[in-house]
Enzyme design. Structure first.
Site, mmCIF file in Angstrom:
data_model
loop_
_atom_site.group_PDB
_atom_site.id
_atom_site.type_symbol
_atom_site.label_atom_id
_atom_site.label_comp_id
_atom_site.label_asym_id
_atom_site.label_seq_id
_atom_site.Cartn_x
_atom_site.Cartn_y
_atom_site.Cartn_z
ATOM 1 N N ARG A 110 -2.662 3.162 -1.688
ATOM 2 C CA ARG A 110 -3.209 1.958 -1.302
ATOM 3 C C ARG A 110 -4.020 1.724 -3.117
ATOM 4 N NH1 ARG A 110 -5.464 -1.489 3.257
ATOM 5 N NH2 ARG A 110 -7.082 0.052 3.010
ATOM 6 N N ARG A 146 -11.795 6.036 10.194
ATOM 7 C CA ARG A 146 -11.470 4.990 10.910
ATOM 8 C C ARG A 146 -10.565 4.534 11.838
ATOM 9 N NH1 ARG A 146 -9.445 2.908 4.449
ATOM 10 N NH2 ARG A 146 -9.506 1.183 6.366
ATOM 11 N N ARG A 180 -13.269 -7.029 16.023
ATOM 12 C CA ARG A 180 -13.001 -5.377 15.920
ATOM 13 C C ARG A 180 -13.382 -4.582 17.432
ATOM 14 N NH1 ARG A 180 -11.779 -4.724 10.332
ATOM 15 N NH2 ARG A 180 -11.217 -2.388 9.661
ATOM 16 N N LYS A 230 -1.191 -5.718 7.729
ATOM 17 C CA LYS A 230 -2.427 -7.158 8.490
ATOM 18 C C LYS A 230 -2.255 -7.518 6.847
ATOM 19 C CE LYS A 230 -6.401 -5.003 10.573
ATOM 20 N NZ LYS A 230 -6.201 -4.579 9.878
ATOM 21 N N ARG A 272 -10.519 2.263 -3.129
ATOM 22 C CA ARG A 272 -11.589 2.107 -2.041
ATOM 23 C C ARG A 272 -12.398 3.205 -1.607
ATOM 24 N NH1 ARG A 272 -9.847 -2.265 2.693
ATOM 25 N NH2 ARG A 272 -10.901 -0.949 3.446
HETATM 26 P P1 AMP Z 1 -11.257 -3.502 6.372
HETATM 27 O O1 AMP Z 1 -11.258 -3.737 4.958
HETATM 28 O O2 AMP Z 1 -10.234 -4.442 7.546
HETATM 29 O O3 AMP Z 1 -9.914 -1.941 6.689
HETATM 30 O O4 AMP Z 1 -12.399 -3.209 6.749
HETATM 31 C C1 AMP Z 1 -13.649 -2.180 6.184
HETATM 32 C C2 AMP Z 1 -14.730 -1.753 6.468
HETATM 33 O O5 AMP Z 1 -15.254 -3.193 6.110
HETATM 34 C C3 AMP Z 1 -14.474 -0.734 7.982
HETATM 35 O O6 AMP Z 1 -14.354 0.335 7.806
HETATM 36 C C4 AMP Z 1 -15.970 -1.833 8.373
HETATM 37 O O7 AMP Z 1 -16.741 -0.686 8.292
HETATM 38 C C5 AMP Z 1 -16.157 -2.939 7.635
HETATM 39 N N1 AMP Z 1 -15.558 -3.720 8.157
HETATM 40 C C6 AMP Z 1 -14.333 -4.969 8.632
HETATM 41 N N2 AMP Z 1 -14.444 -5.877 9.650
HETATM 42 C C7 AMP Z 1 -15.600 -5.856 10.290
HETATM 43 C C8 AMP Z 1 -15.397 -5.972 11.633
HETATM 44 N N3 AMP Z 1 -15.356 -7.069 11.922
HETATM 45 N N4 AMP Z 1 -16.761 -4.998 12.712
HETATM 46 C C9 AMP Z 1 -17.409 -3.926 11.562
HETATM 47 N N5 AMP Z 1 -17.103 -3.621 10.689
HETATM 48 C C10 AMP Z 1 -16.278 -4.110 9.911
#
Ligand code: AMP
Length: 215
Positions: free
Chosen positions: A127, A171, A88, A13, A160
């Site tokens: 990744r 996750r 989320r 996404k 990451r």
């Molecule tokens: P992402 O890059 O979207 O995969 O996000 C990486 C991490 O950031 C997630 O595993 C969460 O720990 C945190 N995170 C990102 N967006 C959110 C959200 N909307 N609510 C809570 N935690 C978030």
């Protein structure tokens, strides 16, 4: 045009949101990118977010809601935006609806990137990410032109912390537990649109463009 991109980590996404953002001239709002930037700049918010992120847990709702509230008030969001990785949780979705309602706006479509967990683990372990511009690559399927360096801003690519297998599994569990209830939330509002995210990136993009223009 206000779109929510919904799907498990690694479903593509973010990659699709970046391309869509450039083509349509509306910003991609990624809470994950915002939090990683806060960590890189060493802010208090970054320090507390890192504790949750490194374990694969969600950052508390009020923190990300605050980030989004500030970001959507900026002038480049006035013609719309793509929410990538937010909301989320159900409380985040409700807070978003309330924020938008106060401006007489609403989410036009929630696009669900559907894909099986098994595929995601290999996608995520391979990744590589640019922490400066958020661009993403894959060691086998989407290599940068120069190994280990971002095509767009020449910053060194990294894996990451949360793209390690044990954190990925956490996750995914968090996604199924806390985020997938949003599918029902948006389906009941009549705005959920699903696409097959196992396809190649160009095919996913074609599906996305069709969905959004017919929605
Ligand atoms: P992402 O890059 O979207 O995969 O996000 C990486 C991490 O950031 C997630 O595993 C969460 O720990 C945190 N995170 C990102 N967006 C959110 C959200 N909307 N609510 C809570 N935690 C978030």
């Amino acid at each position: 045009m206000i779109l929510v991109f919904l799907g498990p980590p690694g479903s593509g996404k973010g990659t699709q949101a970046k391309r869509f953002s450039v083509d349509r001239g509306i910003p991609q709002l990624s809470t994950g990118d915002m939090l990683r930037r806060a960590i890189a700049s060493g802010t208090d918010l970054g320090k507390s977010a890192q504790e949750y992120m490194s374990k694969g847990s969600l950052v508390p709702d009020e923190v990300v809601i605050g980030l989004i509230r500030e970001r959507i008030a900026e002038s480049d969001c006035r013609n719309g935006f793509i929410l990538d990785g937010f909301p989320r949780t159900i409380p985040q979705a409700q807070a978003l609806d309330a924020l938008l309602r106060s401006e007489a706006l609403k989410v036009q479509a929630a696009v669900l990137f559907e894909i099986a967990d098994g595929v995601l683990v290999s996608r995520l372990t391979g990744r590589r990410t640019c922490l400066k511009c958020g661009a993403m690559y894959h060691v086998e399927t989407m290599r940068p032109r120069k190994s280990g360096v971002c095509d767009q801003c020449t910053t060194e690519l990294v894996q990451r912390d949360d793209d390690r297998e044990e954190v990925i599994r956490k996750r995914l569990a968090v996604y199924h537990d806390q985020t997938s209830p949003l599918e029902k939330y948006y389906r009941e509002k009549g705005i959920l649109q699903s696409l097959d995210a196992t396809q190649a990136p160009d095919a996913v993009y074609a599906s996305l463009s069709r969905l959004v223009s017919s929605g």
